[in-house]
Design an enzyme around this catalytic site. Sequence first.
Site: not given
Length: 458
Positions: A115, A118, A136, A181, A234
């Site tokens: 979103p 970063k 994205e 990411d 993550c």
Amino acid sequence: MESAAWPAEFVARMTGWLGEASDAFLTALARRDVGVRLNPLRGELELLRARLPWNVAPVPWCPEGLWLQEEEAPVGAHPYHTAGVYYIQDPTAMAAGVLLDPQPGEWVLDLAAAPGGKATHLAARMENQGVLIANEVNRRRTSVLAMNLERLGVTHAMIFNETPERLAARWGGLFDAVLVDAPCSGEGTFCRDSAAVRDWSLATVQGNAHRQRGIMEQAALLVRPGGRLLYGTCTFAPEEDEGVIAAFLDAHADFELAPLPALPGLQGGHPEWIGAPETVRGVGRFWPHTGPGHGHFYALLRRRGEPADDLPERWRGTAIPGRLVQLYRRVLRETLTFDPPEAGLYLDENDDIYVTPLDPKLWAGLHVLRPGWWVASQRHGKVTPNHALAMALHPEDAQAVCDLAAADPLVEQFLRGSFWEDDGPAGFVLVTVDGFPLGWAKRGEGRLRSRYPLHLRR
């Protein structure tokens, strides 16, 4: 969500690997840490921190990061959040911007940017200089990405909705720094993401690792010689972490694992968990039981070689009719205290005016959603300044300013799109809260009427 509700196989794996530390890990993973990352595009960090009305502690590895020391602080509802003074972010996620270390003037790509946590961090560290591509692949997530870049006053970013394959085919070797990411099993988000808990399985972990390896294949093509590639997840699953990096290094002799800085709380990798080469002990992982946040994995890779001499400069041309430039110039000179930007002006098919950092020839045919900083729009022969322009301004940049205190009820009226009595001169007015931008209002006929965008109104 308590650890008792987590997948038994996940708990068993982590207990076996962490041993005596597993109880502390599972307890910390269930804790709801909240971090806010200050936005230096809004001012000096110490001054911004002094404005916050909550008890906070510094995040040890991120100068912009703070860790809330009180429960249920309404950080998302405060006007400072709307004004882009800070971004709500897990403290361990803040390390990405520190480790990639983007510099003003560089060309930087965030390959999976939504979103926007970063991406906005990278933009602030670049001081809005250079080129930032925020990509994205999931079209539905790009609107939130656009709102966050806009809210934090980012002016040098373009938003793309593309696959890594199509970007790599067009932009091979173009970027100084690339951030991946990666989509992952999200074990670090278990306390707040029930879907991640529900979907977790060893098959899911293996499937993610396969997909991550494919993304990294394309990301490698986008890095220039001498450039950096930061891989992050993550999750704690070594198949998605150490395993992906080991496979990448085995297949790419032109990349090397770069040493990570000695950030507080950053620990080395665990190749022994999956029988990976000892080399990948040089990756890094933040654990929830050794500091604030829910945990992240990072690996910094550097492409061998020297950068080419002919990398393109930021685009300074124009792609807008001259008559419209004249109207744009007149309207914005009536609104701003400085000459409006003209280098890089671009008019899209919707008659919206952007300042784009990238030559349109370089992105022709790609799916671009925001070709730069959205500064104005043309409708029915009139030019109006855009909300994104307002969000990148300081009070001294506007001819007319209405500054409100954070507790002033007029703040809520503005954010609801309402109006109030005001007898000042007609024209566009920058509305601010304690000096931080909220958006435009239009004054006329004794009223100041909010121009806050419909899709953002409370």
